[in-house]
Design a protein around this motif. Structure first.
Motif: not given
Length: 358
Positions: A81-94
């Motif tokens: 639950t700490l690692v998964t939400p940071l996947g939003a940064l991949s949305v930003l990068v993409s």
């Protein structure tokens, strides 16, 4: 369990680097698929595998592999639950890279959406629930035997089979949610496998003979199957739909699935305070709002430079102008004009005809 501070920062750094690699991989793979489409090769969305001969696609796959490896390691050091939400940064990068390399416009709404994704992820990290202590494969095996998780896993596998064999052939190329749902629900199981393998690898480095454990190899096989399905259907989604559409929606559904799976498997929500629950949900809703802004208004041409024009323009075509009310013509008024038109001669009659046909 309170996560060791060193492990926390290691997991955080790995999660951020993972998002950068994964966000860039979408761009590289999409670029490769576009090159194949321009050459007339059978597209992945039509069942073709010509992308296996395209080096850009392989570069994207390697980038995604590096991101997944970093993500894999992050799950071994920090809670899901700490690692998964940071996947939003991949949305930003993409989203940012696609505006530069794929000519996919990122307007003001998209930029605000990216900012909200980052803010929501930060809030979720602050309020992230702590998992129960799982320090060995034996403890992980006990978690996997929980009836709640077994029911969840059966539902995931059953729904995935229905989507793959019944829904995807009919609606996969018409609705972006079909392929993304398959990737997301299968992805929740792959995260559980990654978590278990991460624990096993840490035990291996500590000197425990985990390679003799049947659970370790069962997790490896399950992970390979899940990742293969994810890659296949993610390729189909990227080939058919816009990158700025696929990436955000995939994030929302994937994160929701992982959060649900993690909550069922580790029962982490039971130890959370009310403030923590409200903060986590608020952060996730903020991310969803950002995703909505990033996706829903992506085709609207609006920038900061055009904002003064909207404010300065008068009644000729802008919402801020005081344009007088004009009644729309009805059937009765049109019929009355037609009866009057033959009686008007000369230039007036020509002008009336021009008005009716224009």
């Amino acid at each position: 369990m309170e996560v060791n501070r060193t492990d926390f920062y290691i997991g955080l750094a790995l999660a951020v680097s993972s998002s950068v690699f994964i966000g860039g991989s979408f761009i590289l793979k999409k670029k490769g698929l576009l090159r194949l489409a321009s050459k007339g090769s059978m597209r992945a969305g039509q069942g073709g595998y010509a992308y296996l001969k395209e080096w850009l696609w392989w570069a994207g796959l390697i980038s995604m592999g590096a991101g997944e490896a970093a993500n894999f390691a992050a799950y071994a050091f920090a809670p899901a639950t700490l690692v998964t939400p940071l996947g939003a940064l991949s949305v930003l990068v993409s989203a940012v890279l696609s505006s530069y390399f794929l000519n996919e416009r990122l307007n003001v709404h998209g930029k605000i959406g990216c900012l909200l994704c980052v803010m929501g992820s930060t809030v979720m990290v602050i309020h992230a629930p702590q998992e129960e202590e799982v320090a060995s494969l034996a403890a992980m095996a006990e978690k996997l035997k929980d009836p709640g998780f077994i029911v969840y896993a059966v539902c995931v596998v059953g729904s995935s089979l229905v989507l793959i064999f019944a829904v995807a052939p009919r609606f996969g190329q018409k609705n972006v949610l079909v392929y993304i749902l398959i990737c997301s629900v299968i992805g929740s199981l792959s995260v559980s496998c990654v978590k278990g393998l991460g624990i096993g690898i840490k035990e291996l480095f500590a000197g425990t003979a985990v390679l003799k454990e049947p659970l370790f190899w069962s997790l490896v096989i399950c992970l390979v199957i899940c990742v293969s399905v994810q890659i296949s259907y993610l390729n189909k989604a990227l080939d058919i739909y816009n990158t700025s559409l696929v990436t955000p929606i995939y994030y929302v559904f994937f994160t929701t699935s992982v959060m649900a799976c993690s909550a069922i498997l580790f029962k982490e929500w039971l130890s959370m305070t009310t403030d923590g629950i409200v903060g986590t949900i608020s952060g996730f809703l903020t991310i969803i709002l950002g995703i909505f802004l990033l996706h829903a208004f992506k085709d609207i041409t609006f920038s900061w430079d055009s904002l003064p024009l909207y404010l300065r323009k008068g009644p000729q075509g802008f919402p801020g102008g005081n344009q007088p009310y004009v009644a729309l013509p009805t059937f009765d008024t049109q019929a009355e004009d037609e009866t009057k038109l033959p009686r008007e001669g000369g230039s007036k009659g020509g002008w009336g005809m021009h008005q009716r046909t224009s």
